[in-house]
Design an enzyme around this catalytic site. Structure first.
Site, short mmCIF file in Angstrom:
data_model
loop_
_atom_site.label_atom_id
_atom_site.label_comp_id
_atom_site.label_asym_id
_atom_site.label_seq_id
_atom_site.Cartn_x
_atom_site.Cartn_y
_atom_site.Cartn_z
N HIS A 1 -40.24 97.87 31.81
CA HIS A 1 -39.12 98.17 32.71
C HIS A 1 -38.92 99.67 32.98
O HIS A 1 -38.84 100.09 34.13
CB HIS A 1 -37.82 97.60 32.13
CG HIS A 1 -37.89 96.14 31.83
ND1 HIS A 1 -38.65 95.25 32.56
CD2 HIS A 1 -37.27 95.39 30.89
CE1 HIS A 1 -38.49 94.04 32.07
NE2 HIS A 1 -37.67 94.09 31.06
N HIS B 1 -39.32 91.86 35.73
CA HIS B 1 -38.18 91.48 36.57
C HIS B 1 -37.41 92.68 37.11
O HIS B 1 -36.64 92.54 38.05
CB HIS B 1 -37.26 90.49 35.83
CG HIS B 1 -36.31 91.16 34.88
ND1 HIS B 1 -36.65 91.50 33.60
CD2 HIS B 1 -35.03 91.55 35.02
CE1 HIS B 1 -35.62 92.07 33.01
NE2 HIS B 1 -34.61 92.11 33.85
N LYS C 1 -35.30 93.85 41.37
CA LYS C 1 -33.99 94.43 41.68
C LYS C 1 -34.07 95.21 42.99
O LYS C 1 -34.96 96.06 43.17
CB LYS C 1 -33.54 95.36 40.55
CG LYS C 1 -33.32 94.63 39.21
CD LYS C 1 -32.83 95.60 38.14
CE LYS C 1 -32.95 95.03 36.74
NZ LYS C 1 -31.99 94.02 36.39
N ARG D 1 -42.05 70.28 26.61
CA ARG D 1 -41.89 69.34 25.51
C ARG D 1 -40.48 68.77 25.55
O ARG D 1 -39.61 69.27 26.25
CB ARG D 1 -42.10 70.06 24.20
CG ARG D 1 -43.49 70.65 24.08
CD ARG D 1 -43.63 71.34 22.73
NE ARG D 1 -44.93 71.95 22.60
CZ ARG D 1 -45.14 73.18 22.15
NH1 ARG D 1 -44.12 73.94 21.81
NH2 ARG D 1 -46.35 73.67 22.04
N LYS E 1 -43.30 88.40 30.94
CA LYS E 1 -43.51 89.43 29.92
C LYS E 1 -43.20 88.83 28.54
O LYS E 1 -42.51 87.82 28.50
CB LYS E 1 -42.66 90.64 30.28
CG LYS E 1 -41.33 90.81 29.53
CD LYS E 1 -40.64 92.06 29.90
CE LYS E 1 -40.24 92.86 28.71
NZ LYS E 1 -39.06 92.35 27.97
N ASP F 1 -40.05 96.20 24.09
CA ASP F 1 -39.26 95.32 24.94
C ASP F 1 -38.95 95.97 26.29
O ASP F 1 -38.87 95.29 27.31
CB ASP F 1 -37.95 94.99 24.20
CG ASP F 1 -37.15 93.88 24.85
OD1 ASP F 1 -37.78 92.94 25.38
OD2 ASP F 1 -35.91 93.92 24.81
N LYS G 1 -29.61 98.86 22.66
CA LYS G 1 -28.64 97.77 22.59
C LYS G 1 -27.34 98.32 22.01
O LYS G 1 -27.36 99.28 21.23
CB LYS G 1 -29.15 96.67 21.66
CG LYS G 1 -30.51 96.09 22.07
CD LYS G 1 -30.36 94.90 22.97
CE LYS G 1 -31.69 94.26 23.30
NZ LYS G 1 -31.67 93.61 24.63
N GLU H 1 -27.46 99.06 27.30
CA GLU H 1 -26.93 97.70 27.29
C GLU H 1 -25.73 97.61 26.36
O GLU H 1 -25.67 98.32 25.35
CB GLU H 1 -28.00 96.74 26.80
CG GLU H 1 -29.23 96.73 27.70
CD GLU H 1 -30.17 95.60 27.33
OE1 GLU H 1 -29.92 94.49 27.80
OE2 GLU H 1 -31.11 95.83 26.57
C1 BG6 Z 1 -35.56 91.91 29.13
C2 BG6 Z 1 -35.48 92.31 27.69
O1 BG6 Z 1 -36.87 91.98 29.58
O2 BG6 Z 1 -34.75 92.80 29.89
C3 BG6 Z 1 -34.05 92.26 27.20
O3 BG6 Z 1 -36.30 91.43 26.91
C4 BG6 Z 1 -33.16 93.10 28.08
O4 BG6 Z 1 -33.95 92.67 25.85
C5 BG6 Z 1 -33.37 92.76 29.55
O5 BG6 Z 1 -31.82 92.84 27.72
C6 BG6 Z 1 -32.63 93.74 30.45
O6 BG6 Z 1 -32.70 93.30 31.76
P1 BG6 Z 1 -31.48 93.49 32.75
O7 BG6 Z 1 -31.98 92.97 34.06
O8 BG6 Z 1 -30.33 92.71 32.17
O9 BG6 Z 1 -31.18 94.95 32.77
#
Ligand code: BG6
Length: 526
Positions: free
Chosen positions: A270, A208, A212, A63, A178, A265, A366, A246
């Site tokens: 992950h 993702h 890595k 959009r 995701k 999340d 976080k 994080e």
């Molecule tokens: C994402 C989450 O999928 O992965 C985020 O939605 C998170 O909240 C992130 O910060 C972490 O990924 P990476 O590659 O920065 O460790």
């Protein structure tokens, strides 16, 4: 007669460092952040690595008042910004104009609303144009870089417009970002919806973390070496800790995060991918289906998680990396009495012959004190008998630590005799750091994932059964938490290691969390 499977083609492509076959990448959400920050930079790196064929092209759909020219301009500006200020994604401080031009020439933007049928006709017309020029039906990779509520509707529309049918000469695939569902029922419903249109081998569900290098390396570590696998079981392993810490808060993602939380999340996706790489049985081969079946088996073997084995936390105000930060409840788009968790710690048990009785502790949050993703495997201790009558009171513990990010590498800690007349034992470590052995790669983490989709290798993508099994494993925690409001939020200060309840959880199993970011490879760990 043997037929040539997509996997055989993928293997040959890898073995010969071949270019991916020509294809058109159609990105829904072309104007969005993911496209700018990850997808297009990854494509640029693939161009530089010579992995994209001449017949490659990109169509952005989205959009807004975007034209092909303004799109190219924005994407280029982002690349420049990443090259200058980024975390070394390009291993250069400027963009290679030739590679960029190669990509930019192949870009078209189609402005439009992907909830309406018209845009699909436009995509169809553009693809027909391409096939007329190329004399063959194009391979098409649809990338759904959009909010999850659009996954099903877009795939329905693609099917309705006749855009998902494959022929012998041209494939159609779909990458889905995701989150894939938000619990068992929604993941099942989404799988059912999209599989009415697509066959499983057309679906590439991205996580993702699997892009890595260090995560992919776990398979090599375990299965290309003879020294680890014999120790990889309940006879030798005391416990496993998986940490994804994080130093960022929820940032501008309050709207998404409020109804997601740390568990959804990070955990069934992950952290479970890390868990699967560490704990799954050896696959018979590296084919996508063999590997993915072992992952599903592992998730199915996770013992139902009891309410005492799950801890949630929410950050209060505090100081992170020297900067004062506000509490979660005062973040933008967050409810002032929010009960969304920003931290989770779990103890898992895996009910199979290899792992029965070995606790797996997972934690993520976080605003923790350091950014680190690590897997630490503690091995059983040596018996003390030999040291009877010596001043040795405790033996250091043996850890194998896989540093997923940052400071990628691994270390093994063990005991050594301190030189001298007394018997004194000290923990020492052997360390492998990627940077000591390999040239840094120019990568944002999506290169391998995109390349694998183009060559048809789904090993690093989630199969429907594994996604559902992962949600099944965490569903008891989701249910318990939904039934009971947390009374003590916020319960950890930003910048601290998380809530005290997490320490109590692991202490109940007579273990302790390793300090976050302490860098286990460094000498004199504890
Ligand atoms: C994402 C989450 O999928 O992965 C985020 O939605 C998170 O909240 C992130 O910060 C972490 O990924 P990476 O590659 O920065 O460790």
């Amino acid at each position: 007669m043997t037929s040539i499977t997509p996997e055989a083609v993928a293997r040959v492509a890898r073995a010969t460092s071949r270019q991916a076959p020509p294809a058109t990448l159609v990105i829904f959400g072309g104007g969005g952040d993911l496209t700018k920050r990850l997808v297009v930079p990854a494509l640029y790196n693939l161009v530089r690595a010579g992995r994209l064929a001449d017949g490659f092209s990109i169509i952005g759909v989205g959009r807004g008042e975007i034209t092909t020219d303004s799109w190219r301009h924005d994407l280029r500006a982002m690349l420049d910004a990443l090259a200058v200020g980024g975390g070394g994604e390009f291993q250069a401080d400027c963009i290679d104009d030739e590679a960029w031009d190669w990509l930019a020439r192949r870009m078209t933007f189609l402005p439009g609303d992907f909830t309406q049928p018209e845009i699909y006709d436009k995509v169809k017309a553009l693809l027909a144009d391409q096939s007329a020029k190329q004399g063959r039906g194009p391979n098409v990779l649809f990338y759904l870089a959009v909010a999850d509520r659009y996954f099903g509707p877009i795939i329905d529309r693609l099917g309705g417009a006749g855009l998902t049918g494959q022929t012998h000469e041209a494939w159609r695939r779909v990458i889905i970002e995701k989150p894939f569902g938000h619990d068992v029922a929604s993941a099942q419903a989404l799988n059912a919806q999209i599989r009415r249109i697509l066959s499983e081998d057309q679906i590439y569900r991205i996580d993702h973390f699997l892009g890595k290098e260090t995560v992919q390396n776990i398979l090599v570590l375990r299965f290309a070496n003879g020294i680890f696998e014999p120790l990889w079981n309940r006879d030798h392993v005391n416990h496993v800790q998986i940490t994804a810490a994080e130093t960022v808060g929820v940032e501008t993602r309050g709207r998404f995060y409020e109804h997601t939380g740390a568990l959804r999340d990070m955990v069934p996706n992950h952290l479970f991918q890390l868990l699967a790489m560490i704990a799954m049985e050896p696959p018979t081969s590296f084919s996508a289906n063999d590997v993915r079946s072992k992952k599903t088996d592992l998730f199915d073997a996770i013992h139902p998680i009891g309410s005492d084995d799950a801890v949630r936390g929410q950050y209060g105000a505090g100081t992170v990396l020297g900067k004062p930060v506000r509490d979660y409840r005062h973040e933008p788009n967050v409810e002032p009495d929010s009960t969304t968790e920003t931290y989770v710690a779990l103890k898992l048990g895996v009910d199979n012959w290899r792992w029965a009785g070995v606790p797996f502790f997972l934690r993520t949050g976080k605003y923790l004190p350091a950014r680190t993703t690590e897997i630490a495997i503690q091995f059983r201790q040596a018996p003390y008998a030999l040291f009877r009558g010596t001043p040795i009171e405790a033996l250091p513990r043996n850890f194998l630590t896989l540093r997923i990010q940052p400071d990628e590498g691994l270390s093994i800690s063990f005991s050594a005799k301190r030189p001298g007349q007394e018997i004194e034992i000290e923990a020492v470590a052997m360390d492998f750091a990627y940077r000591d052995y390999f040239e840094p790669l120019s990568a944002v983490g999506y290169e391998t994932l995109l390349y694998d989709c183009l060559i048809g290798d789904a090993m690093l993508f989630q199969r429907a059964d594994a996604v559902e099994a992962a949600w099944r494993a965490v569903q008891p925690v989701l249910d318990n938490w939904a039934a009971e409001r947390p009374g003590d939020f916020p319960n950890y200060d930003a910048g601290s290691a998380g809530p005290e309840q997490a320490d109590r959880l692991i202490a109940r199993y007579n273990r302790a969390w390793l300090p976050i970011g302490a860098g286990l490879h460094r000498k004199n760990r504890e």
